[in-house]
Design an enzyme around this catalytic site. Structure first.
Site, PDB file in Angstrom:
ATOM      1  N   ASP A  68      -1.223  -5.251  14.145  1.00 21.13           N
ATOM      2  CA  ASP A  68      -2.067  -4.845  15.267  1.00 21.13           C
ATOM      3  C   ASP A  68      -2.751  -6.091  15.812  1.00 21.13           C
ATOM      4  O   ASP A  68      -3.378  -6.830  15.046  1.00 21.13           O
ATOM      5  CB  ASP A  68      -3.157  -3.856  14.836  1.00 21.13           C
ATOM      6  CG  ASP A  68      -2.590  -2.576  14.278  1.00 21.13           C
ATOM      7  OD1 ASP A  68      -1.801  -1.936  14.982  1.00 21.13           O
ATOM      8  OD2 ASP A  68      -2.937  -2.230  13.136  1.00 21.13           O
ATOM      9  N   SER A 120      -0.123  -4.771   5.672  1.00 24.17           N
ATOM     10  CA  SER A 120      -0.287  -4.999   7.098  1.00 24.17           C
ATOM     11  C   SER A 120      -1.749  -5.277   7.395  1.00 24.17           C
ATOM     12  O   SER A 120      -2.638  -4.943   6.602  1.00 24.17           O
ATOM     13  CB  SER A 120       0.207  -3.788   7.888  1.00 24.17           C
ATOM     14  OG  SER A 120      -0.460  -2.615   7.458  1.00 24.17           O
ATOM     15  N   ARG A 139      -0.817  -8.668  -3.535  1.00 22.64           N
ATOM     16  CA  ARG A 139      -0.828  -7.575  -2.560  1.00 22.64           C
ATOM     17  C   ARG A 139      -0.057  -8.002  -1.324  1.00 22.64           C
ATOM     18  O   ARG A 139      -0.198  -9.139  -0.840  1.00 22.64           O
ATOM     19  CB  ARG A 139      -2.266  -7.199  -2.175  1.00 22.64           C
ATOM     20  CG  ARG A 139      -2.324  -6.408  -0.872  1.00 22.64           C
ATOM     21  CD  ARG A 139      -3.616  -5.701  -0.617  1.00 22.64           C
ATOM     22  NE  ARG A 139      -3.792  -5.431   0.803  1.00 22.64           N
ATOM     23  CZ  ARG A 139      -3.076  -4.586   1.541  1.00 22.64           C
ATOM     24  NH1 ARG A 139      -2.084  -3.907   0.986  1.00 22.64           N
ATOM     25  NH2 ARG A 139      -3.341  -4.419   2.822  1.00 22.64           N
ATOM     26  N   ARG A 147       6.394  -1.174  10.621  1.00 23.25           N
ATOM     27  CA  ARG A 147       5.450  -1.451   9.537  1.00 23.25           C
ATOM     28  C   ARG A 147       6.124  -1.282   8.176  1.00 23.25           C
ATOM     29  O   ARG A 147       5.860  -2.030   7.248  1.00 23.25           O
ATOM     30  CB  ARG A 147       4.253  -0.495   9.624  1.00 23.25           C
ATOM     31  CG  ARG A 147       3.290  -0.794  10.757  1.00 23.25           C
ATOM     32  CD  ARG A 147       2.303   0.357  10.897  1.00 23.25           C
ATOM     33  NE  ARG A 147       1.495   0.213  12.092  1.00 23.25           N
ATOM     34  CZ  ARG A 147       0.232  -0.202  12.104  1.00 23.25           C
ATOM     35  NH1 ARG A 147      -0.356  -0.538  10.980  1.00 23.25           N
ATOM     36  NH2 ARG A 147      -0.439  -0.305  13.233  1.00 23.25           N
ATOM     37  N   ARG A 155       7.173   1.870   1.050  1.00 19.94           N
ATOM     38  CA  ARG A 155       7.489   0.448   1.125  1.00 19.94           C
ATOM     39  C   ARG A 155       7.873  -0.081  -0.249  1.00 19.94           C
ATOM     40  O   ARG A 155       8.764  -0.925  -0.376  1.00 19.94           O
ATOM     41  CB  ARG A 155       6.315  -0.340   1.705  1.00 19.94           C
ATOM     42  CG  ARG A 155       6.682  -1.800   2.057  1.00 19.94           C
ATOM     43  CD  ARG A 155       5.575  -2.483   2.816  1.00 19.94           C
ATOM     44  NE  ARG A 155       5.359  -1.811   4.103  1.00 19.94           N
ATOM     45  CZ  ARG A 155       4.207  -1.791   4.761  1.00 19.94           C
ATOM     46  NH1 ARG A 155       3.138  -2.372   4.248  1.00 19.94           N
ATOM     47  NH2 ARG A 155       4.105  -1.184   5.919  1.00 19.94           N
ATOM     48  N   GLY A 189       0.810  -1.206   0.000  1.00 19.25           N
ATOM     49  CA  GLY A 189       0.000   0.000   0.000  1.00 19.25           C
ATOM     50  C   GLY A 189       0.843   1.255   0.000  1.00 19.25           C
ATOM     51  O   GLY A 189       0.555   2.226  -0.707  1.00 19.25           O
ATOM     52  N   ARG A 224       1.197  11.226  -8.533  1.00 19.84           N
ATOM     53  CA  ARG A 224       0.618  11.282  -7.185  1.00 19.84           C
ATOM     54  C   ARG A 224       1.521  10.614  -6.147  1.00 19.84           C
ATOM     55  O   ARG A 224       1.064  10.164  -5.096  1.00 19.84           O
ATOM     56  CB  ARG A 224      -0.777  10.639  -7.151  1.00 19.84           C
ATOM     57  CG  ARG A 224      -1.816  11.362  -7.987  1.00 19.84           C
ATOM     58  CD  ARG A 224      -3.125  10.599  -8.024  1.00 19.84           C
ATOM     59  NE  ARG A 224      -4.096  11.290  -8.863  1.00 19.84           N
ATOM     60  CZ  ARG A 224      -5.152  11.974  -8.409  1.00 19.84           C
ATOM     61  NH1 ARG A 224      -5.360  12.060  -7.107  1.00 19.84           N
ATOM     62  NH2 ARG A 224      -5.983  12.543  -9.245  1.00 19.84           N
TER      63      ARG A 224
END
Length: 245
Positions: free
Chosen positions: A209, A91, A88, A226, A25, A21, A44
């Site tokens: 989490d 996290s 994909r 993360r 990363r 995402g 972007r």
């Protein structure tokens, strides 16, 4: 060739794309795992890098956060850039008391309350499977390189779990037979787009989490962890990708 969201030329994106995402990363993966990589999109700041891993061409491209963003980027990759496979990596929140921080989940199917499928394809669909062939490759690779995965149903939400006023009400609305083990925010859009366009999609996610369920201890990864602490998941995705090409 380009799209409103991607300035890459046709041929600059590989047939198999790994999609985190976070754009940073994607940058981290390119810098630390790929050879001879090139930045092929920065519209972007949604970075896409194409390079080689074990002499095979691979693209790493960010999807942004949430289903609308994933829907746009995955659709364009499949439809206009001839991408066949998207893995994909991201996290997630853990819903099972058996999960620990940085355990890796391989989603077998994903449930969402959203109307993404209705908007995209006029279909009232809320449960969509991963690609069997792609998941089989990932599972086989995980055993070969001894990076274990936990398989199960996952949930794709439109709002970050930790900010929900009452997550237990969400659990109450999820069909009881599904028993999801984790939650994230992009996989339903990816899986449904792949289904709609007859392409392949899988989702690997690392648990960062584990306080989204009252039965789990309050244990959360930091922002730095993360971004940089997910190397096992990244390696599994890359090692699987080169078996697909």
């Amino acid at each position: 060739m380009s799209t409103p969201h991607n300035s890459a030329n046709l041929g600059e994106i590989a047939k198999t794309v790994i999609m985190p995402g976070d754009p940073l990363r994607a940058k981290y993966i390119a810098e630390n795992f790929l050879k001879d990589y090139k930045l092929v999109n920065e519209v972007r700041n949604t970075y896409a890098y194409t390079g080689t891993y074990e002499n095979q061409k691979i693209t790493i491209m960010a999807s942004g956060m949430g289903m609308p963003s994933m829907g746009i980027y995955s659709y364009e990759l499949y439809k206009f850039y001839n991408v066949e496979n998207i893995i994909r990596i991201g996290s997630c929140g853990g819903y099972s008391p058996n999960l620990k921080l940085f355990d890796i989940i391989l989603s077998e199917q994903v449930y969402s309350e959203s109307n993404f499928a209705l908007s995209a394809n006029n279909e009232d669909c809320h449960l969509v499977p991963a690609s069997t062939s792609l998941n089989n490759t990932i599972e086989k690779t995980s055993k070969e390189i001894q990076i274990p995965v936990v398989k199960g149903t996952t949930v794709c939400t439109e709002f970050f779990d930790l900010y929900m006023s009452d997550l237990h009400k969400v659990f109450d609305r999820i069909p009881k037979n599904l028993q999801p083990i984790g939650s994230e925010m992009e996989a339903f859009a990816l899986f449904y787009t792949a289904k709609m366009l007859n392409k392949n999609a899988s989702c690997l996610m690392s648990v960062v989490d584990t306080n989204v369920n009252s039965d789990l201890p309050k244990s959360n990864a930091t922002a730095e962890e993360r971004q940089n602490g997910l190397n096992n998941m990244i390696k599994l995705a890359l090692e699987s990708a080169i078996k697909i090409n």
